[in-house]
Design an enzyme around this catalytic site. Sequence first.
Site, short mmCIF file in Angstrom:
data_model
loop_
_atom_site.label_atom_id
_atom_site.label_comp_id
_atom_site.label_asym_id
_atom_site.label_seq_id
_atom_site.Cartn_x
_atom_site.Cartn_y
_atom_site.Cartn_z
N HIS A 1 -8.37 1.62 26.92
CA HIS A 1 -7.10 2.27 27.45
C HIS A 1 -6.32 1.44 27.97
CE1 HIS A 1 -6.22 6.10 30.24
NE2 HIS A 1 -4.95 5.36 29.80
N GLY B 1 -2.76 1.32 26.65
CA GLY B 1 -1.53 1.64 26.22
C GLY B 1 -0.50 1.38 26.91
N GLU C 1 -14.29 7.44 30.91
CA GLU C 1 -13.93 6.03 30.90
C GLU C 1 -14.49 5.56 32.13
OE1 GLU C 1 -9.77 5.63 30.41
OE2 GLU C 1 -9.66 6.84 28.46
N ASP D 1 5.05 20.49 18.38
CA ASP D 1 5.27 20.68 19.66
C ASP D 1 6.05 22.01 19.96
OD1 ASP D 1 6.19 20.57 22.47
OD2 ASP D 1 6.11 18.39 22.29
N ARG E 1 -5.15 11.11 25.69
CA ARG E 1 -6.08 11.43 26.44
C ARG E 1 -7.51 11.54 25.97
NH1 ARG E 1 -3.85 9.01 29.72
NH2 ARG E 1 -3.29 9.23 31.86
#
Length: 315
Positions: A280, A282, A261, A172, A232
């Site tokens: 999806h 999560g 999606e 990151d 994503r």
Amino acid sequence: MKPFIVICDGMDKAAFAHLCSLDQFEVAQKAKHTAEEIEALLPRANALVIRSATKVTADTLEKAPHLKYVIRAGEGTDNIDKVACEQKGVKVSNTPGANNNSAAEHAIALMMTVLRKTAWAHQSMAEGRWDKSLYTGNELLGKEVGIVGFGRIGQILAKRISGFEPKVHFYDPFVAQETFPDYCKCETLEEIFSTSDILTVHTPLNDHTKGLINSELLSKMKPGAVLINAARGKIVDEDALLKVLSEGKIRGAGFDVFANEPLDENSPLRKCENLVLTPHLGASTEEAQVRVAEMAINQLNEFFHNNNLLNEVKA
Ligand code: 3PG
């Protein structure tokens, strides 16, 4: 006139009842609407509360002349045209943090599913077989886990999997090594892709991350490696993913998110043998949805009755 609120993509039942009980709002009848129903409600809407299913585009805004506020009841705002909102003076917020633990736990669930082959073993049991020798898996203990994107979700994931005693690395550019001395920062994507046994993606989707994980990076992964994506779909090049999976270049993958999606029923991803898919999910826990909904209701209240815009997301 009371602000007219439209809940587009579903809300926790008790939270929806709470919202409807508040005298200061008028709430569209249902907690979930079809795209056609939403379109019919747009001319009256003052606020939309959405999850990832509803897209707020320039066209949506044209049809909603009284819209003042869009709340993304969740984290990612890539389904909202924030520039168009800004141009029309429509404010945008999300509910940061509210579903992050669930997202992190789901990524870990996908990791364990791929490592221990439970989805495939379940399928064979449901088909009447007892294929014990086919489903020898791998442990997480001592493995190199690479986290791409070390924001809130990545950090929660690192904490939660620590009990399995892996070696945690992160990539990151916005997070310094000194902030997380227990984990090892990789300076490049190439480094984290070539050293990880399990790679998990936790970046938002934006111009910098779209297509970030391409064939070049995938080709750097270890032969036995596993790729998890609960962030994503558009971050990963799906054709390149299919290629490395079908050629056996990596062990397997667990994907919760897709470039388009809902995933097309004929998508080749559905047929890929070493890929575990979830739709999806999560943030789809009771706990996360209660937190997300109560936060959204508080934000509606603050915005319309205290002139206070919480958790604004700018273009
Ligand atoms: C998010 O960005 O908050 C997650 O991807 C969850 O999306 P959802 O609310 O549509 O399940």
